[in-house]
Design a protein around this motif. Structure first.
Motif, mmCIF file in Angstrom:
data_model
loop_
_atom_site.group_PDB
_atom_site.id
_atom_site.type_symbol
_atom_site.label_atom_id
_atom_site.label_comp_id
_atom_site.label_asym_id
_atom_site.label_seq_id
_atom_site.Cartn_x
_atom_site.Cartn_y
_atom_site.Cartn_z
ATOM 1 N N HIS A 1 0.073 -2.114 -9.649
ATOM 2 C CA HIS A 1 -0.042 -1.914 -11.037
ATOM 3 C C HIS A 1 1.438 -1.744 -11.745
ATOM 4 C CE1 HIS A 1 -2.227 -1.080 -14.792
ATOM 5 N NE2 HIS A 1 -1.310 0.189 -14.821
ATOM 6 N N PHE A 2 2.093 -0.822 -10.966
ATOM 7 C CA PHE A 2 3.553 -0.762 -11.708
ATOM 8 C C PHE A 2 4.680 -1.675 -11.089
ATOM 9 C CE2 PHE A 2 1.440 3.413 -12.636
ATOM 10 C CZ PHE A 2 1.833 3.787 -13.958
ATOM 11 N N GLN A 3 4.003 -2.641 -10.285
ATOM 12 C CA GLN A 3 4.740 -3.744 -9.891
ATOM 13 C C GLN A 3 6.155 -3.109 -9.208
ATOM 14 O OE1 GLN A 3 5.648 -6.104 -13.634
ATOM 15 N NE2 GLN A 3 3.288 -6.302 -13.852
ATOM 16 N N LEU A 4 5.811 -1.986 -8.331
ATOM 17 C CA LEU A 4 7.188 -1.676 -7.596
ATOM 18 C C LEU A 4 7.544 -2.476 -6.557
ATOM 19 C CD1 LEU A 4 5.554 1.977 -7.218
ATOM 20 C CD2 LEU A 4 6.911 0.883 -9.096
ATOM 21 N N GLY A 5 8.749 -2.374 -6.258
ATOM 22 C CA GLY A 5 9.348 -3.346 -5.230
ATOM 23 C C GLY A 5 10.277 -2.795 -4.387
ATOM 24 N N TYR A 6 10.991 -3.468 -3.549
ATOM 25 C CA TYR A 6 12.059 -3.003 -2.572
ATOM 26 C C TYR A 6 13.048 -4.294 -2.618
ATOM 27 C CZ TYR A 6 14.531 -1.641 1.570
ATOM 28 O OH TYR A 6 15.311 -1.061 2.401
ATOM 29 N N GLY B 1 2.204 9.407 -1.775
ATOM 30 C CA GLY B 1 0.847 9.712 -1.994
ATOM 31 C C GLY B 1 0.337 8.517 -3.005
ATOM 32 N N LEU B 2 0.996 7.320 -3.059
ATOM 33 C CA LEU B 2 0.249 6.204 -3.975
ATOM 34 C C LEU B 2 -0.238 5.493 -3.289
ATOM 35 C CD1 LEU B 2 3.757 5.335 -5.944
ATOM 36 C CD2 LEU B 2 2.192 7.328 -6.695
ATOM 37 N N ARG B 3 -1.476 5.098 -3.990
ATOM 38 C CA ARG B 3 -2.484 4.060 -3.635
ATOM 39 C C ARG B 3 -1.916 2.634 -3.837
ATOM 40 N NH1 ARG B 3 -5.646 8.028 -5.998
ATOM 41 N NH2 ARG B 3 -6.096 6.677 -7.523
ATOM 42 N N GLU B 4 -2.557 1.730 -2.895
ATOM 43 C CA GLU B 4 -2.135 0.369 -3.203
ATOM 44 C C GLU B 4 -2.341 -0.229 -4.499
ATOM 45 O OE1 GLU B 4 -3.136 -4.249 -1.477
ATOM 46 O OE2 GLU B 4 -3.241 -2.471 0.037
ATOM 47 N N GLU B 5 -3.283 0.252 -5.203
ATOM 48 C CA GLU B 5 -3.481 -0.409 -6.647
ATOM 49 C C GLU B 5 -2.442 0.153 -7.476
ATOM 50 O OE1 GLU B 5 -6.748 3.051 -5.907
ATOM 51 O OE2 GLU B 5 -5.821 1.401 -4.694
ATOM 52 N N LEU C 1 8.718 -6.018 -1.043
ATOM 53 C CA LEU C 1 7.899 -4.833 -0.518
ATOM 54 C C LEU C 1 6.652 -5.017 0.423
ATOM 55 C CD1 LEU C 1 7.757 -1.621 -1.338
ATOM 56 C CD2 LEU C 1 5.998 -2.179 -2.965
ATOM 57 N N TRP C 2 5.922 -6.116 0.128
ATOM 58 C CA TRP C 2 4.742 -6.257 0.676
ATOM 59 C C TRP C 2 4.888 -7.394 2.038
ATOM 60 C CZ3 TRP C 2 1.219 -3.077 -0.352
ATOM 61 C CH2 TRP C 2 1.136 -2.605 -1.695
ATOM 62 N N GLU C 3 5.891 -8.307 1.781
ATOM 63 C CA GLU C 3 6.066 -9.571 2.837
ATOM 64 C C GLU C 3 7.065 -9.284 3.715
ATOM 65 O OE1 GLU C 3 6.820 -12.716 0.143
ATOM 66 O OE2 GLU C 3 4.803 -12.183 -0.949
ATOM 67 N N SER C 4 8.234 -8.399 3.548
ATOM 68 C CA SER C 4 9.248 -8.476 4.481
ATOM 69 C C SER C 4 8.899 -7.217 5.298
ATOM 70 C CB SER C 4 10.579 -8.335 3.817
ATOM 71 O OG SER C 4 10.879 -6.985 3.416
ATOM 72 N N GLU C 5 9.511 -7.104 6.713
ATOM 73 C CA GLU C 5 9.257 -6.030 7.585
ATOM 74 C C GLU C 5 9.997 -4.691 7.270
ATOM 75 O OE1 GLU C 5 7.074 -5.938 10.000
ATOM 76 O OE2 GLU C 5 6.455 -7.849 9.620
ATOM 77 N N GLU C 6 11.014 -4.980 6.609
ATOM 78 C CA GLU C 6 11.813 -3.844 6.176
ATOM 79 C C GLU C 6 11.226 -3.446 4.893
ATOM 80 O OE1 GLU C 6 16.212 -2.936 4.250
ATOM 81 O OE2 GLU C 6 15.940 -4.988 5.191
ATOM 82 N N GLY C 7 10.740 -4.233 3.937
ATOM 83 C CA GLY C 7 10.134 -3.789 2.725
ATOM 84 C C GLY C 7 8.925 -3.020 3.054
ATOM 85 N N LYS C 8 8.088 -3.401 4.031
ATOM 86 C CA LYS C 8 6.772 -2.635 4.555
ATOM 87 C C LYS C 8 7.290 -1.238 5.237
ATOM 88 C CE LYS C 8 4.991 -6.317 6.246
ATOM 89 N NZ LYS C 8 4.055 -7.277 7.135
ATOM 90 N N ALA C 9 8.159 -1.533 6.015
ATOM 91 C CA ALA C 9 8.659 -0.205 6.993
ATOM 92 C C ALA C 9 9.361 1.005 6.044
ATOM 93 C CB ALA C 9 9.649 -0.720 8.194
#
Length: 205
Positions: A27-32, A19-23, A1-9
């Motif tokens: 906190h909920f360890q969301l991913g992609y 509307g979710l903030r980064e924290e 989610l944070w490290e790949s271009e696809e994850g971020k895009a």
């Protein structure tokens, strides 16, 4: 989610649009899980994990099922092209995952969940209870919602005494889980016919 271009895009953009903030996302360890290739399956094999534990046998219920297996024996990432919601046990251990697809595809369900296994049974778990249990006790009240995003949005807004049944019908083990912390439940399901029916059934239980 944070490290790949696809994850971020794709993944991160979706959560931010909701509307979710980064924290909150962290906190909920969301991913992609990426759309192409099978990076999870490949990484697990490189680390020495055998198919028996990464796939799932419905009869023995052995294996986490994060990797699927086709009829010809090929493995693939079960949650590919989806944002990922880890499901935590009451003690905080990750026992399963829910994956939500972001594009409409024919004959593809919106959600994919971890299969039933030795460590995960959807009828016995409530999404978010690990994060919410202390606030449920403090307020002596539990809000019950249908979806993961409903819970996360409420939690971020300061209503932290909330759990989610994960889109499945409420079960007696789930009610018993809530009962460990409070006898008071407010049901906040969707206002459509299915949601109203599920809410009335849950209230009766």
């Amino acid at each position: 989610l944070w490290e790949s271009e696809e994850g971020k895009a794709v993944g991160l953009s979706y959560f931010r649009e909701r509307g979710l903030r980064e924290e909150t996302i962290r906190h909920f360890q969301l991913g992609y899980s990426p759309e192409k290739g099978n990076p999870l399956s490949t990484a697990l094999k490189k680390q020495g994990f055998i198919d028996q534990y990464t796939t799932n046998d419905p009869e023995t219920r052995i294996g986490t099922g994060v990797v699927g297996k086709s009829e010809d024996g090929r493995t693939y990432d079960r949650f590919r092209d989806r944002v990922i919601f880890p499901i935590h046990s009451i003690s905080g251990k990750t026992v399963g995952f829910a994956g939500r697809i972001l594009k409409k595809k024919d004959n593809v369900g919106k959600y994919v969940n971890s299969p039933e296994s030795i460590i995960y049974s959807k009828t016995n778990e409530l999404y978010g209870i690990f994060f919410s249990k202390q606030e449920i006790v403090r307020q002596d009240l539990c809000y019950l919602v249908e979806g993961q995003m409903d819970l996360i949005s409420m939690y971020q807004a300061g209503m932290k005494n909330v759990v989610c049944s994960g889109g499945t019908a409420l079960t007696k083990p789930q009610i018993r889980l809530i009962r460990r912390f409070t006898a008071n439940i407010t049901v906040l399901y969707d206002g459509d016919a299915a949601g109203i029916h599920a809410a009335l059934r849950g209230i009766d239980m």
